[in-house]
Each structure stands twice: as C-alpha cells, then as structure tokens.
Design an enzyme around this catalytic site. Sequence first.
Site, mmCIF file in Angstrom:
data_model
loop_
_atom_site.group_PDB
_atom_site.id
_atom_site.type_symbol
_atom_site.label_atom_id
_atom_site.label_comp_id
_atom_site.label_asym_id
_atom_site.label_seq_id
_atom_site.Cartn_x
_atom_site.Cartn_y
_atom_site.Cartn_z
ATOM 1 N N ASP A 1 0.859 -1.176 0.000
ATOM 2 C CA ASP A 1 0.000 0.000 0.000
ATOM 3 C C ASP A 1 0.903 1.236 0.000
ATOM 4 O OD1 ASP A 1 -2.322 1.641 0.408
ATOM 5 O OD2 ASP A 1 -1.853 1.693 2.548
ATOM 6 N N ASP B 1 -0.251 5.042 1.098
ATOM 7 C CA ASP B 1 -0.479 5.989 2.187
ATOM 8 C C ASP B 1 -0.344 5.331 3.555
ATOM 9 O OD1 ASP B 1 -2.070 8.677 0.904
ATOM 10 O OD2 ASP B 1 -1.997 6.871 -0.316
#
Length: 293
Positions: free
Chosen positions: A84, A86
């Site tokens: 991922d 963020d």
Amino acid sequence: MLIATLIAAKSLPVDALDHAQSILAAKGAKIGDQKWLAPEKAVDLSLDGITLADARVVFADFMAGVDVFVQNDEHRRKKLLISDMDSTAIADECMDELADYAGFRKESEEITIRAMRGELNFDESLKARTKLLAGLKTSIIEECVRDRIHLTPGVKTLIQTMNANGAHCFLVSGGFLDFAVPVAKEIGFEKAFANTLEFEGDTLTGQVLDPILGPETKKEILQEECNRFGIKLEETITLGDGANDIPMIEAAGLGVAYHAKPRTVSHSDAHISYGDMTAILFAQGYTPDQWVK
C-alpha cells in the site's frame, strides 16, 4: 521448520530470549537453534513442539519495542511484494494533504480515519474525499508531492534489496496515480497501480474516474502478478495499514500490517508496531550486510 524472528526497534531487552522460552514452555514448546541476524537487534529462533497458528498467538504482543514474525522457513524469501502507499510506503495520507490546500483537511481526515477502520464503504469514502478537491490546480498536486510527502523509514532499502535479489515489487494504492507514480519511481517499485483523478484543463473536477481501485482490486492485482510471473501465493508478501488492505493481506503468503489499525492487525500474519520497513528484511532472513542502501 518454524522460525520466530524477534526484531527490536532499538535493541532487544536482555530478558527477551528468556521470555520467549518461558511463554513457549507454557505451551509445551521450546526453542531449538538460534541465529543472530544483527547483534542485539534481530534474532531467528527455531521452534519445536508447536503449530504455526499457536506460535503466532503466543508471540502476539510479545514485548514493548519488539516485533515478531512467525513463519515456516520454506518460501521465507519472497519473490513478489505488494505494498500500500499511504501510511505504509509513505508516512502521509495524500488525499488529506491535498484537501488541506482546499481548506478541507479536517473533513477529509475524518472520512479517511473511518474508511481505514472499515466503518465506511471504500468507494463512497473515496468519492466523498475527492469531491473536496474540486477546483484545485494541477500545480498544487506537484507542490504537494514535492513538499508534503515523506517516505517511510527503511522502505527504499527494503525495495531495492528485494529488487537486487530478483523479486518483483509493486505499489498498489487506493489513492491517486499523480502521487503513486512519482513515489514508486523514487523508491524503486516496478510499477504503480492507483486511481485516476478527473481534470478539466488544469483543474480538478472533484471526481475520480472509474473503475475504482479498491480492496478487492488490490487482491486481484496480487493474483494477476503471480500468474504473470509464475509465482505461488506462498512466495508473496503484502504490506498495508487499513481495512482496504485486508483482502490482499489475507491472500498473500505473508500478510503484514504496518503500524496498522486494529482490524487490519487482526487479519494479518504479522504486524510491525515498533520498527521500520527494514523489519521486513530481517523477517526474510537478510542480514544488514546484504541490504542495498
């Protein structure tokens, strides 16, 4: 063979190994061999007389300042990584930073927090946050990437070391390509997958284009890349912090929750709560002299 890797954020407490032996003995298990990956920092312990599931329960919340990975030694070094972006590959939430320029940071942060906890539908939360960005110029995105995005400590070392050892590493984000592409390039990911913002000229419309890259899409990308390279799921690792990462965390050979929300931790094989991204290298058996910095 089962291996528990104890990884200290700073240095292992002097009683760490004694504590490990004690909690294992309570389950009728014991430590076999031990191998230091880095003095006073990270150590591999072979485990006897316990199942993988039970060992992970035993080592959950082991000691303050120490992260623990428990896994089979087979397929320990992964051939494919998906992360991922963020609050995982970077320390920031891009949408909240952009919303700050538009004067809606608080509103965006409230939606982000609820979405990452799994309290809101991801697609709807993404559309609601994107709507707050209407009217922003493309120059603001460039400024935001330049001035407000900070790489997570250790992430470049992690990805570049895995690249050097023949692994395929991908950045998969529920955020936007305008951030994911430059972030992926700076870190060394092979490719970035993310959502696409809609523009009219040089101005954001406040809309995100379909199809939306959400939780299930992350899992699908994992499977597609495995198929493309002929890699087994057991040979993969995924990293994330929010509820939208859970499907890919559950599907991977080793699903890791990184400084994550409680719900995400509960669905992971291991979680990093104290250390940085280099913990992933220790978990794969890499010693610091093998890292690419």
